[in-house]
Design an enzyme around this catalytic site. Structure first.
Site, PDB file in Angstrom:
ATOM      1  N   GLU A 296      23.367  24.583  26.346  1.00 25.11           N
ATOM      2  CA  GLU A 296      23.665  23.218  26.801  1.00 25.11           C
ATOM      3  C   GLU A 296      25.069  23.110  27.389  1.00 25.11           C
ATOM      4  O   GLU A 296      25.285  22.359  28.343  1.00 25.11           O
ATOM      5  CB  GLU A 296      23.467  22.213  25.659  1.00 25.11           C
TER       6      GLU A 296
ATOM      7  N   TYR B  34      25.814  13.266  25.463  1.00 27.78           N
ATOM      8  CA  TYR B  34      24.656  13.965  25.995  1.00 27.78           C
ATOM      9  C   TYR B  34      24.390  15.269  25.235  1.00 27.78           C
ATOM     10  O   TYR B  34      23.262  15.536  24.785  1.00 27.78           O
ATOM     11  CB  TYR B  34      24.836  14.268  27.498  1.00 27.78           C
TER      12      TYR B  34
ATOM     13  N   ASP C 156      21.069  12.373  31.209  1.00 31.65           N
ATOM     14  CA  ASP C 156      21.918  13.043  32.196  1.00 31.65           C
ATOM     15  C   ASP C 156      21.439  12.576  33.574  1.00 31.65           C
ATOM     16  O   ASP C 156      20.644  11.639  33.656  1.00 31.65           O
ATOM     17  CB  ASP C 156      21.881  14.576  32.035  1.00 31.65           C
TER      18      ASP C 156
HETATM   19  N1  ADE Z   1      19.720  20.924  31.614  1.00 35.48           N
HETATM   20  C1  ADE Z   1      20.383  20.601  30.508  1.00 35.48           C
HETATM   21  N2  ADE Z   1      19.743  21.027  29.414  1.00 35.48           N
HETATM   22  C2  ADE Z   1      18.644  21.659  29.851  1.00 35.48           C
HETATM   23  C3  ADE Z   1      17.571  22.318  29.230  1.00 35.48           C
HETATM   24  N3  ADE Z   1      17.538  22.435  27.910  1.00 35.48           N
HETATM   25  N4  ADE Z   1      16.596  22.810  30.002  1.00 35.48           N
HETATM   26  C4  ADE Z   1      16.679  22.693  31.340  1.00 35.48           C
HETATM   27  N5  ADE Z   1      17.644  22.097  31.981  1.00 35.48           N
HETATM   28  C5  ADE Z   1      18.624  21.576  31.250  1.00 35.48           C
END
Ligand code: ADE
Length: 344
Positions: A46, A129, A147
């Protein structure tokens, strides 16, 4: 809570949740962080995904985890090694914060990433987030996430008004995400929102024909998918009035100029110095016109005066007509010189 706040927005939250979770389980991309339940690995993913695209993250993620397979390994690492393992991802502050946070997790949480929101958000680099993503994906908690991708999907499904960055819109998005995230499968729901935004509900020409929410989506029903979210209103440019006193040497028509400094916009270019209106006009200066010029978010209106002079103050130089052709001049100065008799 649902009824009170969202009764007028038609799509039924349970229908949205069910359709999205079912779709995600079937259509999700096979990504390495989706094969683990290790909170540390999900946390690393993340942080990497905060500012970097999925395709770019994959190889770095695998290399980073091979190098630092646990919170302890990361906490014990030398800062240079962490930055080296991060190289290619950019935004190195994320790596420094992740490293510092790993040390805190070891020291204050016995090496186990906490699952509660306040403790997560107390760690460097973890905001609202990322805390929601870790809590839902790693711990199965019904924590909301918003997001850019999620915001676009929810704006369309619920036809939310308000442009990107507006405080009221942000607040409503988080309320909506909170109301929607189910107690069962919060991970599949949240990742489904992100996945839909990344692969189907894209900004331009969304693929509504393959979207699991098309039948529920208010923007789609109106045929207005691309109107949500509305574009950010452009701020009107700030208006700034200035004077330019163009000092001309009587003998040969050379013009007094200064070179812009290393830390200024247009570094190294030559310009006629500007002043605040009313400042520094010598006696006998004659107004020759005005020019308008936009730089970044500022609209300049510059009143131009011509004055005869002979002495060059420190920091400026006489630039003769033939030099003016060769030297890099600012665009504003070129416009000012056109106002001189002869247009030079
Ligand atoms: N963007 C942020 N977290 C994500 C996730 N777990 N899978 C795909 N895109 C992401």
């Amino acid at each position: 809570m649902w009824r009170a706040r969202f009764a007028r927005m038609t799509p039924d939250p349970r229908a949205v949740t069910r359709a999205l979770v079912r779709w995600f389980k079937r259509a999700q991309r096979d990504l390495p962080w989706r094969r683990t339940r290790d909170p540390y690995a999900i946390w690393v993913s993340e942080i990497m995904l905060q500012q970097t695209r999925v395709e770019a993250v994959v190889p770095h993620y695998e290399r980073f985890l091979a190098r630092f397979p646990s919170v302890h390994a990361l906490a014990d690492a030398h800062a240079d090694d962490v930055l080296h393992a991060w190289s290619g991802l950019g935004y190195y502050r994320r790596a420094r914060q992740l490293h510092a946070a790993a040390a805190l997790v070891v020291r204050e949480h016995a090496g186990t990433l906490p699952a509660d929101e306040p403790a997560l958000r107390a760690l460097p680099g973890i905001g609202r987030y990322t805390a929601g993503a870790i809590r839902s994906i790693a711990f199965g908690e019904p924590a909301p996430i918003v997001d850019g991708n999620v915001a676009r999907v929810l704006s369309r499904v619920y036809a939310l008004r308000g442009a990107h960055g507006e405080a009221r819109r942000e607040k409503r998005l988080w309320e909506l995400a909170t109301a929607l995230v189910p107690a069962r499968d919060p991970s599949a729901f949240n990742q489904g929102l992100m996945e839909l935004g990344a692969t189907v509900c894209v900004p331009r020409a969304p693929r509504c024909d393959t979207c699991p929410l098309a039948a529920l989506c208010v923007a789609h029903a109106r045929g207005r998918e691309e109107a949500f979210p509305p574009p950010k209103p452009r701020a009107a440019p700030a208006r700034v009035a200035q004077w330019a006193i163009v000092r001309v040497r009587a003998r040969d028509g050379a013009v007094l100029m200064r070179r812009r400094g290393k830390d200024e916009v247009n570094a190294g270019q030559w310009e006629v110095p500007l002043t605040a209106p009313g400042a520094g006009a010598p006696r006998g200066a004659q107004r020759v016109g005005a020019v308008r010029h936009g730089i970044l978010k500022t609209a300049y209106k510059v009143e131009a005066f011509v004055a005869r002079a002979n002495a060059a103050p420190r920091g400026s130089r006489w630039i003769a007509a033939d030099e003016r052709v060769r030297l890099p001049l600012t665009t504003l100065t070129r416009k000012l010189l056109k106002l001189l008799p002869g247009g030079a």
